[in-house]
Design an enzyme around this catalytic site. Structure first.
Site, short mmCIF file in Angstrom:
data_model
loop_
_atom_site.label_atom_id
_atom_site.label_comp_id
_atom_site.label_asym_id
_atom_site.label_seq_id
_atom_site.Cartn_x
_atom_site.Cartn_y
_atom_site.Cartn_z
CB CYS A 353 -3.55 -2.92 8.58
SG CYS A 353 -2.59 -3.55 7.22
CD GLN A 400 -1.16 0.47 1.12
OE1 GLN A 400 -1.19 0.72 2.31
NE2 GLN A 400 -1.16 -0.77 0.65
CG ASP A 402 -4.72 1.32 3.68
OD1 ASP A 402 -5.66 0.59 3.36
OD2 ASP A 402 -3.71 0.93 4.28
CG HIS A 404 -7.25 -0.53 7.88
ND1 HIS A 404 -6.25 0.38 7.60
CD2 HIS A 404 -6.89 -1.69 7.28
CE1 HIS A 404 -5.32 -0.22 6.87
NE2 HIS A 404 -5.69 -1.47 6.65
CE LYS A 487 -5.16 -10.10 -2.44
NZ LYS A 487 -4.05 -9.37 -3.09
CG HIS A 533 -7.10 -4.77 5.45
ND1 HIS A 533 -5.86 -4.50 5.96
CD2 HIS A 533 -7.58 -5.79 6.19
CE1 HIS A 533 -5.60 -5.32 6.97
NE2 HIS A 533 -6.63 -6.12 7.13
#
Length: 663
Positions: A353, A400, A402, A404, A487, A533
RNA sequence: GCCUGUGUAGCUCAGAGGUAGAGCACUUCCUUGGUAAGGAAGAGGUCGUGGGUUCAAUUCCCACCACCGGCUCCA
């Protein structure tokens, strides 16, 4: 309602009638003092025999405990969670009773029912208990069962309870009692064993027909790592011997699906002491599998407007000071790398992040640029305590999937919903049963989190509303939030029922604050974006682990490292087999040949066990006709086809499997 | 990190104070076969690592490392 009966003055007897409402809405009258068991009997004897537990006006209730007021009742059998729970809770007491008989001077902690069975935490004192003692403990439990002891509930005052357990030297129990409210304390006894307990229990231990002590483990008293460690004895019991056998068989089968075993067998990944614990090595086949998963997700994300980025594996300490991660995890991370000349400190990247925030900052942003969605298959490194590591599900280096998302407050909800769509799509594609969990801040310990109350409130509300909108049933759990925001987590079970968090979506008002991220709004003023996220897989490592356990290694065709194996009837047809593989290769079908000097029966057996989706048998017949004899893995249908026909079919199947339709 | 337990051939495991064994896999040879194990021979191990006890340790003791099951933790 009071109904007088034989009203003599000397001996006035009254029967008080109460109204009992059943789950189906029916209301029946019973005499006050009736027990749930008797109520069940009023329905049928057969039903009553199966009832194990009850709920009365929302409170858990023993089926032998009298009811003396109007109310709603629910009756539970073995098939119901509540029924099993009471059965296993009583079994925990039975275990404790057996341990008390066998070991002098042991102390008892707590002994609840759990998802599969029960445990009891004990301080064994001078005794040592090992797995070699399990048969002895089981035998003692069965001896006690044979006595058909009644389980008796008693109310007890706090002072009496403290005296009773104090006299027995049960200091752990006394600690528990001291925190209870006087007037709400009960004990349950069977035989010579009395436990502090709020119930409910089954009326006697007699229905327990099969017991198994499963394992021993250390467990901190009251879950506090600062306090003494107790011995936790796990066990399970059943009302039928056959059910225990079945359960043990299921456990055995589950072990065969263990991803660590499959990963080794299928040559997907490995660990090496030389490389270090918790640092997986992805072997060629595992890497191919992983790349395919990434490709699938990349394709989906492209449709949703994600932009792929790449960031370095290390980052300056200042980056994490800014993000707040340093203050929170600095001490519990891999320690910094120091540059030889300038004395700078760099951390191995524990999350992506902060890097993505810096990407956001590379140029001034307008509201017209938002939402911005940066995605990265980012490999991160986290120091996990050595005892925590577990196969691919808990490692020190992982990747991850991932991303953002930076958006305006107005966009937040839609972005969140889109992410939910991606995650639910991915999970349904693999047929995972998941449980959704909203992880909220613990309001009692605000110091563990960063950010203002207002932002937390907004973020938590956004998640709760998104779930409502999608009709997603999600359990709310306080204290499970990340330190920077709440979350929505998606949990999936492994082969033996352990829950692992895979997908996650997190709303974050804090990092944009800390990195002073801003965009210019239509009002020409600076505004702060909101950050989401998210990771549908969670990590490639954990996802692959759960995928292996879920499929028992039988990966879907599009993911299988090897899709086809060609089995020549004899070595004479090896050349034809090579020809077949070449033809398939032209269509991007992954095929190998078993060229061993073995009989066809042997080759079929060995390759069936390798979980390759298609076996192609080729001999004289096939070679002459440019055909293959197709055998589907698992002993499925067989047919002879032209090579090109087979290739077309497989290509179509794979295309269908990787097709993505956005909704 | 803490508490049990485990560590012997590539894999699954047996073994015992006197320097190691099975099955499968592997290599070679025979066999050239039609839908779940053809036959024979061979090769392969500093018994997790380091100390200690002993005439002798892979075996007993200690420490460490890794792994299993839990606990705690999980950005």
């Amino acid at each position: 309602m009071i109904v007088p009966l034989y009203g003599t003055i000397k001996n006035f007897i009254a029967i008080i009638m109460i109204n009992i409402k059943f789950p189906d809405g029916n209301i029946k009258q019973f005499e006050s003092g009736i027990t749930p068991f008797e109520i069940a009997q009023s329905i049928s004897e057969g039903f009553a025999r199966m009832v194990l537990a009850a709920k009365f006006n929302g409170a858990e209730w023993d089926i032998s405990r009298p009811i003396d007021e109007d109310g709603e009742i629910a009756l539970y059998k073995w098939e119901d969670e509540e029924g099993k729970h009471a059965f296993w809770h009583t079994s925990a007491h039975l275990l404790a009773e057996a341990l008390q008989e066998l070991y002098e001077g042991i102390q008892f902690g707590i002994g609840p029912a759990i998802e599969n069975g029960f445990y009891y935490d004990i301080d064994p004192g001078e005794n040592t208990i090992t797995s070699a003692d399990f048969p002895k403990i089981e035998k003692k439990m069965m001896e006690l069962v044979a006595k058909k002891e009644e389980v008796i509930r008693r109310d007890i005052s706090k002072a009496d309870a403290l005296k009773f357990f104090g006299d027995k030297g049960q200091t752990l129990k006394c600690e528990l009692i001291s925190e209870l409210q006087d007037g709400h304390i009960t004990t349950y006894s069977q035989g010579n064993f009395t436990d502090l307990c709020k119930g409910p229990h089954v009326p006697t231990t007699a229905p327990i027909k099969a017991v198994k002590v499963l394992s021993l483990a250390g467990a901190y008293w009251r879950g506090d790592a600062e306090r003494q460690q107790l011995v936790r004895v796990y066990g399970i019991t059943f009302p039928k011997k056959k059910m225990l056998d079945e359960y043990l068989t299921v456990l055995e089968e589950a072990k065969k699906r263990d991803h660590r075993k499959l990963g080794k067998e299928m040559e997907l990944f490995a660990f090496s002491q030389n490389v270090g614990q918790g640092l997986p090595l992805w072997l060629p086949k595992g890497t191919a599998l992983r790349n395919r998963l990434q490709e699938m997700l990349t394709n989906i994300q492209r449709r949703y407007g994600y932009l792929q980025v790449i960031t370095p594996h290390i980052g300056n300490k200042n980056l994490y000071v800014t993000s707040g991660h340093y203050a929170k995890y600095g001490k519990d991370s891999f320690q910094p790398i120091h540059t030889p000349e300038e004395g700078e400190e760099y951390f191995l990247k524990p999350m992506n992040c902060p890097h993505h925030c810096e990407i956001f900052r590379t140029s001034p942003r307008s509201y017209k640029d938002l939402p911005l969605r940066y995605a990265e298959f980012g490999t991160v490194y986290r120091y996990e305590q050595s005892g925590e590591l577990h196969g691919l599900t808990r490692v020190r280096s992982f990747t991850q999937d991932d991303a953002h998302l930076f958006c305006t407050p107005e966009q937040l909800k839609q972005e969140f919903l889109n992410v939910m769509d991606i995650i639910t799509y991915v999970f349904s594609k693999f047929g995972f049963d998941y449980e959704a969990q909203i992880s909220l801040r613990d309001p009692e310990h605000k110091e563990k989190y960063v950010g203002t109350d207002e932002n937390w409130e907004k973020a938590q509300q956004a998640i709760i509303e998104a779930c409502q909108e999608k009709g997603l049933k999600a359990k709310q759990v306080t204290g499970e939030a990340a330190f920077y925001g709440p979350k929505l987590d998606f949990m999936v079970k492994d082969a033996i029922g352990r829950r692992w968090q895979l997908g996650t979506i997190q709303v974050d008002y804090n990092l944009p604050e800390r990195f002073e991220l801003e965009y210019t709004g239509s009002d020409n003023q600076k505004h702060r974006p909101i950050m989401i996220h998210r990771a549908p897989f969670g990590s490639l490592e954990r996802f692959v682990a759960v995928l292996l356990e879920h499929t028992a290694g039988h990966l879907p065709l599009w993911l299988a490292p090897e899709q086809v194996v060609v089995l020549p009837i004899s070595e004479k047809y090896n050349d034809y087999a090579k020809h077949v593989v070449n033809e398939l290769d032209k269509c991007d079908i992954r095929a190998i040949i078993d060229e061993r000097n073995e009989k066809i029966g042997r080759k079929i057996r060995d390759n069936e066990l390798k979980r390759i989706p298609y076996l192609l048998i080729v001999g004289e017949k096939e070679a002459n006709a440019e055909e293959v004899s197709v055998r589907k893995q698992g002993g499925g249908d067989k047919s002879s086809e032209k090579i090109t026909t087979f290739a077309t079919e497989i290509t179509a199947l794979v295309a269908d499997q990787i097709k993505f339709e956005s909704n």
